[in-house]
Design an enzyme around this catalytic site. Sequence first.
Site, PDB file in Angstrom:
ATOM      1  N   CYS A 111       0.828  -1.201   0.000  1.00 37.44           N
ATOM      2  CA  CYS A 111       0.000   0.000   0.000  1.00 37.44           C
ATOM      3  C   CYS A 111       0.864   1.255   0.000  1.00 37.44           C
ATOM      4  CB  CYS A 111      -0.909   0.002   1.229  1.00 37.44           C
ATOM      5  SG  CYS A 111      -2.006   1.428   1.316  1.00 37.44           S
ATOM      6  N   CYS A 120      -2.403  -0.290   9.432  1.00 34.08           N
ATOM      7  CA  CYS A 120      -1.467  -1.419   9.361  1.00 34.08           C
ATOM      8  C   CYS A 120      -0.156  -1.050  10.041  1.00 34.08           C
ATOM      9  CB  CYS A 120      -1.170  -1.802   7.914  1.00 34.08           C
ATOM     10  SG  CYS A 120      -2.594  -2.405   6.989  1.00 34.08           S
ATOM     11  N   GLN A 312     -16.903 -11.541  13.300  1.00 36.33           N
ATOM     12  CA  GLN A 312     -15.463 -11.698  13.098  1.00 36.33           C
ATOM     13  C   GLN A 312     -15.093 -11.085  11.753  1.00 36.33           C
ATOM     14  OE1 GLN A 312     -13.405 -12.660  15.318  1.00 36.33           O
ATOM     15  NE2 GLN A 312     -14.649 -13.784  16.802  1.00 36.33           N
ATOM     16  N   PHE A 341     -19.888 -15.391  26.150  1.00 32.75           N
ATOM     17  CA  PHE A 341     -19.600 -14.280  25.235  1.00 32.75           C
ATOM     18  C   PHE A 341     -19.911 -14.727  23.800  1.00 32.75           C
ATOM     19  CE2 PHE A 341     -16.606 -14.289  28.804  1.00 32.75           C
ATOM     20  CZ  PHE A 341     -16.853 -13.058  29.395  1.00 32.75           C
ATOM     21  N   ASN A 346     -21.870 -17.428  16.767  1.00 32.49           N
ATOM     22  CA  ASN A 346     -20.820 -17.811  15.819  1.00 32.49           C
ATOM     23  C   ASN A 346     -20.244 -19.192  16.111  1.00 32.49           C
ATOM     24  OD1 ASN A 346     -18.982 -16.960  13.588  1.00 32.49           O
ATOM     25  ND2 ASN A 346     -17.413 -17.108  15.169  1.00 32.49           N
ATOM     26  N   ASP A 410     -15.127 -16.808  24.438  1.00 26.50           N
ATOM     27  CA  ASP A 410     -14.592 -15.893  23.425  1.00 26.50           C
ATOM     28  C   ASP A 410     -14.827 -14.470  23.918  1.00 26.50           C
ATOM     29  OD1 ASP A 410     -13.630 -14.687  21.160  1.00 26.50           O
ATOM     30  OD2 ASP A 410     -15.372 -15.134  19.922  1.00 26.50           O
ATOM     31  N   CYS A 436      -8.784 -12.327  21.886  1.00 25.04           N
ATOM     32  CA  CYS A 436      -8.335 -11.257  21.003  1.00 25.04           C
ATOM     33  C   CYS A 436      -7.285 -10.387  21.681  1.00 25.04           C
ATOM     34  CB  CYS A 436      -9.518 -10.403  20.549  1.00 25.04           C
ATOM     35  SG  CYS A 436     -10.390  -9.581  21.903  1.00 25.04           S
TER      36      CYS A 436
END
Length: 483
Positions: A111, A120, A312, A341, A346, A410, A436
């Site tokens: 990029c 990023c 997600q 959670f 999901n 999660d 995460c």
Amino acid sequence: MAPASVSGKGILAPARPPVSATMCAFPLTFPPVARIDQTPFTVDILDLSHDGRGVARRPEGHPNAGKTVFVSGALPGERVQARQTGRSRHFDEAEAVEVLQASPDRVRPRCVHFGTCGGCALQHLEASKQILAKQRVLLENFERIGHVSPAQVLPPLTGDAWGYRRKGRFSVRRVEKKDRTLVGFRERDPRFVADLSECHTVVPKVGALVRPLSELVDGLQARREIPQVEFIVGDPEPEFDGVALVFRHLQPLPEADLAALRAFGERHRLAVFLQPGGAESVHPLWPQAPSLAFRLPQWDVILGFRPLDFIQVNASLNELMIARALELLDAQPGDRVLDLFCGLGNFTLPLARRVAEAVGVEGDAGLVARARENAARNGLANAHFHAADLTRDQRGAPWMRQGFDKLLLDPPRSGAIEVLRQLPLEKFGRIVYVSCHPGSLARDAGYLVNERGWRLVSAGVMDMFPQTAHVESIALFEPGRGR
């Protein structure tokens, strides 16, 4: 003590007291703020920090010899010329201005905005090395924070390195000096919006919209009243291609602006939503009643969602993650599994395809309502959902008193320590923890192993956010004493 204020770098500092009429007889003086010396200096990069910056130390002979310096754009093993950009008591901040000796792992960023855009941090590091760096962060957190280590390190899960991000938020800002409205992610200095022409990490349909969105908003009468545009992507529908945009607006939009937004959606086959207030105020502009959903083909499950719901961000990695979680749980047809959670379901709904009963618990009542709708939509009568604040005492909740064979968690970045302290852990045969944030996982692993007698059997990283320093991970715990 004076209240805190936020400086340009986001560091909290004491706020200066307000000047009042009664104070004017006594002149106020403040010590001068020392300027940062931005003379380039040469430094050797020793390590990579958790946020993707090179780690160096001030050399011998420098007034602050041995002080840590975090250098943006530098990789371990490199020698760079750097320019200082910030300082604190314990470390300095800098950016690489020239690479004098490059790492063999360095690649040319794809990029053109890399280094300015804050979306990023690792595009200059070869993709296979990025995930190894994240694995090292996870293992170091286990040792340093949790004082534990996994008996087995799982092979990393990886997917597409580009065009994967299906949920995010663009900031919007009218910049008079440029006579343009900018739409994009924040710069590394979060006070500014990056002037983007493209983005390679978001799904291609969204990446191609960056400049058209800028032109669209710039042509609106209310262009100064739109602070952000959120995007979320599901499967294509007959009326649109699965992409939904949510325009936050601080004032009511005139009819001409509504017509322009509607025409933009029709032309690009996008669902357009408006958000005049909080999350509950979101409503469709075009089409009249768009349906948002994505399919998990391996488990024949469809998950419907609303435009601000959590999903997600990486669709292909999400499927790999679900498969690994179910494998680690060793889900059997007779099992009753508790999924904490759970969000939209999901993990819960794929689990319900394999076990006797799957029970999901989530703090967001709206997500629980959607999870129940998803269970009904998929004909899964053995999936049940409850709304509960898992940071508070739930020991009297009916679902807490039910017997379960296995546990899946999660949690958000803050982790799951509060609910782990409440659970009758001795009744579970296995715990799978999806995380995460490696720091909170490490803390909770330390609690499970060192205070509750579980074993950390295995753990590994999953590249949910390639090109960024974000670390997603998964861990398996089984009953038993010791590390």
